[in-house]
Design a protein around this motif. Structure first.
Motif, mmCIF file in Angstrom:
data_model
loop_
_atom_site.group_PDB
_atom_site.id
_atom_site.type_symbol
_atom_site.label_atom_id
_atom_site.label_comp_id
_atom_site.label_asym_id
_atom_site.label_seq_id
_atom_site.Cartn_x
_atom_site.Cartn_y
_atom_site.Cartn_z
ATOM 1 N N LEU A 128 14.288 75.000 53.662
ATOM 2 C CA LEU A 128 14.461 76.297 52.995
ATOM 3 C C LEU A 128 15.949 76.541 52.781
ATOM 4 C CD1 LEU A 128 12.501 79.056 54.956
ATOM 5 C CD2 LEU A 128 12.483 78.726 52.497
ATOM 6 N N ILE A 129 16.323 77.035 51.593
ATOM 7 C CA ILE A 129 17.748 77.338 51.372
ATOM 8 C C ILE A 129 17.900 78.764 50.830
ATOM 9 C CG2 ILE A 129 19.861 76.726 50.120
ATOM 10 C CD1 ILE A 129 18.916 73.878 49.948
ATOM 11 N N TYR A 130 18.763 79.518 51.475
ATOM 12 C CA TYR A 130 19.144 80.847 50.968
ATOM 13 C C TYR A 130 20.628 80.761 50.626
ATOM 14 C CZ TYR A 130 15.019 82.310 53.643
ATOM 15 O OH TYR A 130 13.765 82.432 54.162
ATOM 16 N N ASN A 131 20.977 81.039 49.373
ATOM 17 C CA ASN A 131 22.394 80.985 49.015
ATOM 18 C C ASN A 131 22.981 82.396 48.947
ATOM 19 O OD1 ASN A 131 24.919 80.263 48.206
ATOM 20 N ND2 ASN A 131 24.233 78.828 46.622
ATOM 21 N N LEU A 132 23.937 82.684 49.830
ATOM 22 C CA LEU A 132 24.528 84.028 49.895
ATOM 23 C C LEU A 132 25.200 84.401 48.581
ATOM 24 C CD1 LEU A 132 26.098 83.880 53.463
ATOM 25 C CD2 LEU A 132 24.176 85.312 52.752
ATOM 26 N N SER A 133 25.863 83.434 47.966
ATOM 27 C CA SER A 133 26.442 83.648 46.640
ATOM 28 C C SER A 133 26.751 82.287 46.029
ATOM 29 C CB SER A 133 27.731 84.481 46.732
ATOM 30 O OG SER A 133 28.374 84.452 45.468
ATOM 31 N N ALA A 134 26.027 81.943 44.969
ATOM 32 C CA ALA A 134 26.210 80.629 44.337
ATOM 33 C C ALA A 134 27.614 80.520 43.758
ATOM 34 C CB ALA A 134 25.161 80.436 43.243
ATOM 35 N N THR A 135 28.190 81.667 43.338
ATOM 36 C CA THR A 135 29.515 81.625 42.717
ATOM 37 C C THR A 135 30.638 81.806 43.751
ATOM 38 O OG1 THR A 135 29.401 83.994 42.315
ATOM 39 C CG2 THR A 135 28.670 82.556 40.515
ATOM 40 N N GLY A 136 30.276 81.916 45.029
ATOM 41 C CA GLY A 136 31.297 82.053 46.066
ATOM 42 C C GLY A 136 31.922 83.441 46.120
ATOM 43 N N ASN A 137 31.129 84.473 45.776
ATOM 44 C CA ASN A 137 31.635 85.859 45.807
ATOM 45 C C ASN A 137 31.304 86.483 47.174
ATOM 46 O OD1 ASN A 137 31.473 88.749 45.639
ATOM 47 N ND2 ASN A 137 31.638 88.559 43.415
ATOM 48 N N LEU A 138 32.349 86.872 47.917
ATOM 49 C CA LEU A 138 32.146 87.363 49.293
ATOM 50 C C LEU A 138 31.444 88.717 49.335
ATOM 51 C CD1 LEU A 138 35.585 86.193 50.666
ATOM 52 C CD2 LEU A 138 33.354 85.342 51.420
ATOM 53 N N GLU A 178 26.610 70.926 56.783
ATOM 54 C CA GLU A 178 26.194 69.520 56.588
ATOM 55 C C GLU A 178 26.073 68.803 57.928
ATOM 56 O OE1 GLU A 178 27.313 67.162 52.998
ATOM 57 O OE2 GLU A 178 28.747 68.788 52.741
ATOM 58 N N LEU A 179 27.055 69.007 58.800
ATOM 59 C CA LEU A 179 27.007 68.372 60.133
ATOM 60 C C LEU A 179 25.824 68.898 60.945
ATOM 61 C CD1 LEU A 179 30.781 68.326 61.211
ATOM 62 C CD2 LEU A 179 29.367 66.426 60.349
ATOM 63 N N LEU A 180 25.588 70.203 60.856
ATOM 64 C CA LEU A 180 24.493 70.799 61.627
ATOM 65 C C LEU A 180 23.138 70.302 61.126
ATOM 66 C CD1 LEU A 180 25.915 74.421 61.981
ATOM 67 C CD2 LEU A 180 25.391 72.863 63.882
ATOM 68 N N ILE A 197 25.955 74.250 46.276
ATOM 69 C CA ILE A 197 25.315 73.469 47.344
ATOM 70 C C ILE A 197 25.385 71.978 46.984
ATOM 71 C CG2 ILE A 197 23.137 73.046 48.573
ATOM 72 C CD1 ILE A 197 22.440 75.998 47.923
ATOM 73 N N PRO A 198 25.991 71.144 47.859
ATOM 74 C CA PRO A 198 26.081 69.712 47.561
ATOM 75 C C PRO A 198 24.695 69.115 47.289
ATOM 76 C CG PRO A 198 27.297 70.262 49.572
ATOM 77 C CD PRO A 198 26.573 71.498 49.158
ATOM 78 N N LYS A 199 24.613 68.199 46.297
ATOM 79 C CA LYS A 199 23.319 67.608 45.919
ATOM 80 C C LYS A 199 22.662 66.891 47.094
ATOM 81 C CE LYS A 199 23.117 67.175 40.980
ATOM 82 N NZ LYS A 199 24.435 67.736 40.574
ATOM 83 N N SER A 200 23.509 66.382 48.010
ATOM 84 C CA SER A 200 22.981 65.617 49.145
ATOM 85 C C SER A 200 22.149 66.491 50.099
ATOM 86 C CB SER A 200 24.146 64.992 49.921
ATOM 87 O OG SER A 200 25.042 66.022 50.278
ATOM 88 N N ILE A 201 22.308 67.802 49.992
ATOM 89 C CA ILE A 201 21.579 68.679 50.932
ATOM 90 C C ILE A 201 20.149 68.899 50.459
ATOM 91 C CG2 ILE A 201 21.416 71.067 51.782
ATOM 92 C CD1 ILE A 201 24.287 71.007 52.405
ATOM 93 N N ASP A 202 19.244 68.539 51.323
ATOM 94 C CA ASP A 202 17.833 68.663 50.990
ATOM 95 C C ASP A 202 17.140 69.114 52.266
ATOM 96 O OD1 ASP A 202 15.265 68.370 50.050
ATOM 97 O OD2 ASP A 202 15.191 66.228 50.519
ATOM 98 N N THR A 203 16.920 70.407 52.373
ATOM 99 C CA THR A 203 16.291 70.877 53.597
ATOM 100 C C THR A 203 15.115 71.786 53.268
ATOM 101 O OG1 THR A 203 16.720 71.790 55.787
ATOM 102 C CG2 THR A 203 17.806 72.896 53.960
#
Ligand code: TXA
Ligand code: MG
Length: 319
Positions: A262-272, A235-237, A254-260
């Motif tokens: 292109l977004i790639y989500n490594l894991s939406a459920t937070g699975n490493l 968010e800061l970056l 991903i916080p709703k406030s983020i609007d960029t």
């Protein structure tokens, strides 16, 4: 361009002829040569533009075969082999003379592992030779986790790509050895430190020796895409680089406030583990996109999160 297929007999034939073959493993694709043929090994360094001071891992079928080329110099290392091979663990063991010095860059230890992939196991059992194989990418770039990644960057330099699909771990192996009687980890990777410590007790991390590294995977700048990559609090970056077209590599909700852009989500459920599988593919896609910079969210420092954060730190311009 390289032929691609699942024919392990053909792959074995090329390797016996001194040619290079890309092999699938559970971690990343390797660029393989017959480890006992110095000319073939030399062509691995040439194809990757890899400096000769950066040694190669040999891949074998079982611990009996490993013992033909290396000595198990500590019971704890032997236990690790029994517990985690085949799997994303590389052991640094005193080498036997039969391994050419070129493979180990003149060092007295050789890196050994048993990959966990049925096709490559079949190939190793057919050829009955150790295969020296670094990751199948140009030196310093992101490792390949799919045949098309190999084809794109090294397709004109190799005879055959053995197609084993998408790598199921997605991060290079964890490198472990003995130094000063201590079990040391030289590269964080697809086997989590927590799992190793259950077998050996506390390990010593020697992953950040950036000058004169004993494993150049320890070099501070490595595993890097061509676009500038920034790593930290996304968010800061994103605020900081507000005026740029940003590709965001995120993790978890991903916080709703983020609007960029292109977004790639490594894991939406937070699975490493899922994040590890996706990481290198997303880095490549972000690098090939029209974004100007890549921003990566820092992951939790547990399990494979540590190895992922390590790769992103080394890939980032701020490291
Ligand atoms: O998962 C993996 O390890 C993959 C697959 C293909 O097996 N291979 C891989 O290889 O990542 P490579 O060459 O990209 O990374 C191997 C790392 C390098 O950082 C190298 O310096 C280190 O292992 N290494 C190899 N032999 C060594 C030795 N004798 N002493 C110290 N470091 C060594
Ligand atoms: Mg590599």
């Amino acid at each position: 361009m390289a032929e691609t297929g699942k024919n392990t007999d053909l792959a074995a034939k090329y390797l016996l002829d001194g040619k290079l073959v890309a092999i699938p493993t559970e971690t990343v694709y390797g660029l393989a040569a017959n480890a006992l043929n110095p000319d073939a090994v030399l062509s691995v360094f040439d194809a990757k533009k890899r400096p000769h001071f950066d040694p190669l891992i040999i891949h074998v079928t079982d611990t009996a075969m490993a013992s033909e080329y290396a000595l198990f110099n500590d019971d704890r290392l032997h236990l690790l082999a029994q517990k985690f091979w085949p799997g994303p663990l590389t052991l640094l063991l005193p080498k036997k003379d039969i391994i050419p010095d070129l493979v180990t860059s003149g060092l007295n230890r050789v890196a050994v592992r048993i990959p966990d992939h049925a096709l490559t196991m079949q190939l190793l059992q057919t050829i009955k030779l150790p295969l020296a194989a670094p990751s199948a990418n140009p030196f310093g770039y992101v490792s390949p986790t799919e045949p098309r990644h190999v084809e794109k960057q090294l397709g004109d330099k190799i005879a055959y790509i053995l197609d084993g699909g998408v790598c199921k771990v997605g991060l290079e192996s964890t490198i472990v050895g003995l130094e000063d009687e201590k079990i040391c980890v030289y590269r964080l990777g697809g086997l989590a430190i927590e799992d190793i410590e259950k077998i050996t007790g506390t390990v010593e991390l020697r992953v950040n020796h950036s000058s004169n590294p004993s494993a150049p995977g320890q070099l501070k700048s490595h595993y890097a895409p061509r676009k500038p990559l920034y790593f930290g609090d996304s968010e800061l970056l994103l605020q900081k680089f507000d005026s740029k077209k940003c590709a965001l590599i995120s993790f978890g909700a991903i916080p709703k406030s983020i609007d960029t852009h292109l977004i790639y989500n490594l894991s939406a459920t937070g699975n490493l583990n899922e994040a590890a599988i996706n990481l290198f593919r997303f880095l490549r896609e972000a690098d090939e996109s029209d974004a100007e910079i890549v921003i990566c969210q820092k992951l939790p420092e547990t399990g494979l999160g540590r190895a992922i954060n390590d790769r992103l730190t080394r890939a980032s311009v701020t490291s």
